[in-house]
Scaffold this motif. Sequence first.
Motif, PDB file in Angstrom:
ATOM      1  N   TRP A  93      -9.751  12.372  -1.225  1.00 22.49           N
ATOM      2  CA  TRP A  93     -10.931  11.746  -2.198  1.00 22.49           C
ATOM      3  C   TRP A  93     -11.484  12.708  -3.255  1.00 22.49           C
ATOM      4  O   TRP A  93     -11.629  12.474  -4.366  1.00 22.49           O
ATOM      5  N   ILE A  94     -11.789  13.867  -2.658  1.00 24.34           N
ATOM      6  CA  ILE A  94     -12.794  14.705  -3.385  1.00 24.34           C
ATOM      7  C   ILE A  94     -12.048  16.104  -3.226  1.00 24.34           C
ATOM      8  O   ILE A  94     -12.492  16.961  -2.507  1.00 24.34           O
ATOM      9  N   ARG A 264      -4.051  14.896  -5.078  1.00 27.14           N
ATOM     10  CA  ARG A 264      -3.816  13.614  -4.236  1.00 27.14           C
ATOM     11  C   ARG A 264      -2.225  13.112  -3.950  1.00 27.14           C
ATOM     12  O   ARG A 264      -2.107  12.150  -3.307  1.00 27.14           O
ATOM     13  N   GLU A 513     -18.991  12.654  -8.324  1.00 34.03           N
ATOM     14  CA  GLU A 513     -18.361  11.884  -9.206  1.00 34.03           C
ATOM     15  C   GLU A 513     -17.747  12.707 -10.464  1.00 34.03           C
ATOM     16  O   GLU A 513     -16.756  12.308 -11.033  1.00 34.03           O
ATOM     17  N   GLU A 515     -16.784  15.686 -10.369  1.00 38.89           N
ATOM     18  CA  GLU A 515     -15.506  16.425  -9.816  1.00 38.89           C
ATOM     19  C   GLU A 515     -14.420  15.609  -9.846  1.00 38.89           C
ATOM     20  O   GLU A 515     -13.098  16.040 -10.082  1.00 38.89           O
ATOM     21  N   ARG A 516     -14.679  14.504  -9.267  1.00 38.15           N
ATOM     22  CA  ARG A 516     -13.672  13.530  -9.278  1.00 38.15           C
ATOM     23  C   ARG A 516     -13.298  13.045 -10.580  1.00 38.15           C
ATOM     24  O   ARG A 516     -11.785  12.716 -10.693  1.00 38.15           O
ATOM     25  N   GLU A 517     -13.985  13.043 -11.447  1.00 39.92           N
ATOM     26  CA  GLU A 517     -13.627  12.609 -12.827  1.00 39.92           C
ATOM     27  C   GLU A 517     -12.785  13.730 -13.385  1.00 39.92           C
ATOM     28  O   GLU A 517     -11.640  13.609 -13.989  1.00 39.92           O
ATOM     29  N   VAL A 519     -10.872  15.780 -11.536  1.00 36.03           N
ATOM     30  CA  VAL A 519      -9.662  15.567 -10.908  1.00 36.03           C
ATOM     31  C   VAL A 519      -8.754  14.432 -11.573  1.00 36.03           C
ATOM     32  O   VAL A 519      -7.556  14.563 -11.809  1.00 36.03           O
ATOM     33  N   ASP A 520      -9.248  13.482 -11.705  1.00 32.15           N
ATOM     34  CA  ASP A 520      -8.513  12.062 -12.492  1.00 32.15           C
ATOM     35  C   ASP A 520      -7.922  12.790 -14.007  1.00 32.15           C
ATOM     36  O   ASP A 520      -6.848  12.493 -14.281  1.00 32.15           O
TER      37      ASP A 520
END
Length: 546
Positions: A93-94, A264, A513, A515-517, A519-520
Amino acid sequence: MEEEKNDKHYPDVDVVSRVSSDPTSARVDQTHRKLKGRHIQLIGIGGTIGTALFVQIGSALTKGGPGSLFLAFTIWSTFILAINNCLSEMVIWIPIASPFVRFADRFVDPALGFCAGINFFVFEAMLIPFEVVAFNLVLQFWTDKIPVAAVITIVLVCYALLNLFAVGWYGESEFWLAIGKVVLAVGLMAFTFITMIGGNPLRDTYGFRSWDSSKVPGAPFAEHIKTGSLGRFLGFLTCLIQASFTIAGPDYVAMTSGEAEMPRRTLPRAFNSVFYRLTTFFVLGSLCVGIVVPYSDPDLLKALSEARPGAGSSPYVIAMARMQIPVLPHIVNALVLTAIFSAGNSYVYCASRTCFGLALQGKMPQIFARCRAMVCPYIVLALPLPSLFWVSNNAAVVLQWFVNLVTASQLLNYAIISFTYLKFYYALQAQGIPREHLPHRSFWQPFCGYYAFIGTFIMAFVGGWTVFLPGNWDVPTFLFSYASLGAAPLLFIFWKVFRRTTWQRAEDMTFFEKEREQVDLYEDAYVAERHPPSGIFARIGDFIFA
């Protein structure tokens, strides 16, 4: 033009600039995502399989017998599988650099993140000189004429070339080196099966003779130190300690998350394959060791007492000599040599990435966060330089003290990972975030978190148990076994007081949040550009390990 070239071949660079340009964003990872699925799969294997599985395992066999060895490795594999479940759910997820170190910081307490980071960094960094010197000792299986300083210098230069310039170099090198480990592990299992049914020069169909108590007294559960049931339990405990330091893997897969291509997509496959690696290489490997040679074999006991260099102390090599097979020992030693080099290469990578992650959090000087210059590998590669003094016996003893000093660090690291996951799990519940929304959900949670935490925490204190037996008290052994466990709370308290950190409440916890953005955005950009594998070997590797 150079910037356009980077944007074309490294879409993640553009993503980083877009995300980090937001004045409200925290510092984000700046690593290039160049590790493919096949790299990560084999890095996980390379970090998992080491010389302990082929050589040092013989020492545990002589103390516990084949039954205790097989049972201990099987049981400990379940703990590593539980740790794998905890890590996979968070990391997929992260997928950030130095994930479990930064997770401890964000999900538990920044003081624990500091403690975990320093612990893992020191553990990995101090194992580099050990592997460098082990490389020289394996060479002595053939000759002792090569100067020690020359061997150490050449190995360090090779590590520098593979780690300083591009992560792709590390990925490719570890891919092929890990294949050598797989060939060695699978080859020794095939050797065991073929020879046990009579496929050897002596035509000896020995089967499970080493497990037969009528032919090998005490088998399959040997007595150690004491007699009777207590002695057999102590033998099993010794084998379990050996397993706890031999079996690893999930942490090495996790360390690649910040540089994984399409994380992912590639990381779930790498984490899921851990179960098959545990079963194939460790459970079956421990079974094979107890088959090829009896635990009380005089040649094995003599080889261990003499500390024969290279694969000379390996149970497999002892068996090959007994069965009059002249060539295979040299092949085994050559592959063990590549395994040692691969292990040291992995330690350089993990230590430098941990240093980088600590710098991102402000727990090390910010110069270490300069990814483009890759300052961290320079620092890490400077640490093995004292191994040049192994020419002196006194320096060898001192360096071995440092290696023993951090032997419990791996178990402490696993305990921190498990505890961090439990905090993460209950924070999701407290904030109403269904686990079904996660890109990957591991099974048997939160049971795996509790199971892994209890098991690894207890075993961290068991490693030096022999010093507590009557007449066995030894101050250096006690200090080397438990100093790292004593240092951990001191590091925690120091950072807690120095920075006045706050224990994270489940209701207030944040989940990276920005860092996940990042990756997205990166994955969207990557899919849009579609990077096909180049080269016939790369295509074959991607097809096999996809």
